[in-house]
Design an enzyme around this catalytic site. Structure first.
Site, PDB file in Angstrom:
ATOM      1  NE  ARG A  10      -3.550  -0.257   2.777  1.00  0.00           N
ATOM      2  CZ  ARG A  10      -3.767   0.382   4.445  1.00  0.00           C
ATOM      3  NH1 ARG A  10      -3.687  -0.516   5.127  1.00  0.00           N
ATOM      4  NH2 ARG A  10      -3.438   1.445   5.032  1.00  0.00           N
ATOM      5  CB  SER A  12      -0.054   4.557   4.525  1.00  0.00           C
ATOM      6  OG  SER A  12       0.803   3.402   4.923  1.00  0.00           O
ATOM      7  CE  LYS A  85      -2.960  -3.702  12.899  1.00  0.00           C
ATOM      8  NZ  LYS A  85      -4.251  -3.008  11.814  1.00  0.00           N
ATOM      9  CG  ASP A  86      -4.751  -4.137   7.683  1.00  0.00           C
ATOM     10  OD1 ASP A  86      -5.141  -4.714   9.159  1.00  0.00           O
ATOM     11  OD2 ASP A  86      -3.770  -3.134   7.656  1.00  0.00           O
ATOM     12  CB  THR A 132     -10.174   3.496  18.226  1.00  0.00           C
ATOM     13  OG1 THR A 132     -10.125   2.664  17.627  1.00  0.00           O
ATOM     14  CG2 THR A 132     -11.396   3.318  19.373  1.00  0.00           C
ATOM     15  CB  SER A 134     -10.682  -0.907  16.473  1.00  0.00           C
ATOM     16  OG  SER A 134     -10.343  -1.989  17.105  1.00  0.00           O
ATOM     17  NE  ARG A 136      -8.342  -5.739  18.293  1.00  0.00           N
ATOM     18  CZ  ARG A 136      -7.567  -4.859  19.152  1.00  0.00           C
ATOM     19  NH1 ARG A 136      -7.245  -4.999  19.935  1.00  0.00           N
ATOM     20  NH2 ARG A 136      -6.644  -3.596  18.140  1.00  0.00           N
ATOM     21  NE  ARG A 137      -6.691  -0.632  18.238  1.00  0.00           N
ATOM     22  CZ  ARG A 137      -5.528  -0.142  17.278  1.00  0.00           C
ATOM     23  NH1 ARG A 137      -5.974   0.964  16.830  1.00  0.00           N
ATOM     24  NH2 ARG A 137      -4.705  -0.764  17.221  1.00  0.00           N
ATOM     25  NE  ARG A 154     -10.856   4.407   8.700  1.00  0.00           N
ATOM     26  CZ  ARG A 154     -10.432   4.592   7.664  1.00  0.00           C
ATOM     27  NH1 ARG A 154     -11.970   4.502   6.568  1.00  0.00           N
ATOM     28  NH2 ARG A 154      -9.780   3.081   6.182  1.00  0.00           N
ATOM     29  N   GLY A 155      -7.953   7.559   8.367  1.00  0.00           N
ATOM     30  CA  GLY A 155      -6.920   7.709   8.279  1.00  0.00           C
ATOM     31  C   GLY A 155      -5.067   7.129   8.623  1.00  0.00           C
ATOM     32  CG  ASN A 156      -1.424   8.450   7.148  1.00  0.00           C
ATOM     33  OD1 ASN A 156      -1.375   9.845   7.591  1.00  0.00           O
ATOM     34  ND2 ASN A 156      -1.275   9.192   5.333  1.00  0.00           N
ATOM     35  CB  THR A 159      -4.412  10.898   8.766  1.00  0.00           C
ATOM     36  OG1 THR A 159      -3.364  11.340   7.011  1.00  0.00           O
ATOM     37  CG2 THR A 159      -5.589  12.309   8.525  1.00  0.00           C
ATOM     38  NE  ARG A 160      -6.203   5.977  12.210  1.00  0.00           N
ATOM     39  CZ  ARG A 160      -6.885   4.085  11.443  1.00  0.00           C
ATOM     40  NH1 ARG A 160      -6.543   4.195  12.987  1.00  0.00           N
ATOM     41  NH2 ARG A 160      -7.129   3.602  11.363  1.00  0.00           N
ATOM     42  CB  CYS A 249     -11.879  -5.377   9.468  1.00  0.00           C
ATOM     43  SG  CYS A 249     -10.689  -4.905   9.144  1.00  0.00           S
TER      44      CYS A 249
END
Length: 325
Positions: A10, A12, A85-86, A132, A134, A136-137, A154-156, A159-160, A249
């Site tokens: 990817r 990023s 994880k992705d 977040t 997620s 899960r979190r 969201r974002g890389n 960005t976050r 996810c």
């Protein structure tokens, strides 16, 4: 003329850094080969305004790169480097995970806004806004800290972090993966490392998985030189667990795993309802020497979670997702 091996990634900064780790590791083993990184944007990179769990599963990070993996044109690649994880737990028939590298720190971390002095989750005031994307979190933290507010981010990574520091966004802190911050030299941003009982991490988190064509024996033999056996066994068990639960996810499945030098694998796993009010928790230890044994351990652990009520929790999550569509 040296042989050129093309590594897909990817676009990023983190994804490229991870591809560079694999390229450097392969170059150390095969100095006569040239390893070239080829980048491509995925659907997951393009959709930045919605929570991950609201628009699909993990293939949103992999499909566009897989098209290059099967291509016979000049844009073709030989392998794809993923954050494991992705990666979907079930790949299309023509692909497989050719190797898993030594796992970096798999834990989640707390990153508090720089103008605030809080040093841990327990110090945060009520109504703190945690960023977040997620589920899960969010589910695990709601169970432990119902006084907090949660807001999608969201974002890389950069960005976050910029959104965290923007006062108009209203975030108190973020929850991120330690490995991502460490791999792009942002470890100094970490306020607190998180572990059980606060947050168990995602299946495969911190590990790099390398996807190849199933019939590509040449690339597989290259990767055999760099695969990490203990990490492979641990992640095989974790992914088998998720596969048995039909996770993805959007499923709040957390794990915390260790493997001893003599092969004793211990995994604690949890499935938490989105509102944090229901939980299924199970733990299993077993000597694991082969990937088949790791697969079986993951299935057995999934059965333990199902006996604790995980099935009902997951059914409600899936029903709620369908209701939103």
């Amino acid at each position: 003329m040296s042989k050129s091996i093309r590594i897909g990634s990817r676009t990023s900064k983190l994804a490229v850094a991870q591809a560079e780790i694999v390229a450097a590791t392969l170059k150390a083993q095969f100095p006569d080969y040239n390893f070239e990184i080829v980048t491509k944007t995925t659907l997951g990179d393009n959709v930045q305004n919605k929570a991950l769990y609201s628009f699909g599963g993990k293939s949103l990070w992999t499909s566009e790169l897989e098209e290059l993996l099967v291509s016979t044109g000049p844009e073709s690649i030989d392998m794809i480097v993923h954050s494991l994880k992705d990666v979907p737990t079930t790949l299309p028939d023509e692909f497989k995970i050719g190797a898993v590298l030594d796992r970096a720190d798999p834990r989640d971390v707390l990153v508090v806004r720089s103008d605030l002095a809080y040093k841990s989750l327990s110090e945060l005031p009520p109504d703190s806004v945690i960023g977040t994307s997620s589920i899960r979190r969010t589910a695990q933290l709601r169970r432990r800290y119902p006084q907090f507010q949660f807001k999608v981010v969201r974002g890389n990574i950069n960005t976050r972090l910029a959104k965290l520091e923007d006062p108009e966004q209203g975030y108190t802190c973020l929850i991120l993966a330690a490995a991502g911050l460490l791999r792009i030299d942002l470890g100094y941003k970490i306020t607190q490392y998180l572990s059980s009982p606060d947050v168990l991490y995602a299946v495969g988190q911190g590990a790099l998985g390398i996807e190849i064509k199933k019939d590509d024996e040449f690339t597989r033999t290259l990767l055999d030189k760099i695969r990490d056996i203990p990490t492979t066994l641990v992640c095989t068990a974790e992914r088998s667990l998720m596969r048995k639960l039909e996770g993805g996810c959007s499923v709040p499945l957390g794990v915390e795993s260790t493997i001893s030098p003599d092969g004793v694998l211990t995994i604690e796993a949890c499935v938490i309802s989105v509102d944090g009010t229901e939980a299924a928790i199970s733990k299993l230890s077993r000597t694991v020497k082969t990937e088949d044994e790791a697969e079986m351990m993951g299935k057995d652990l999934a059965q333990g979670l199902l006996s604790q009520g995980a099935g009902a929790i997951l059914e409600k999550i899936n029903y709620d997702k369908l209701s939103q569509n």
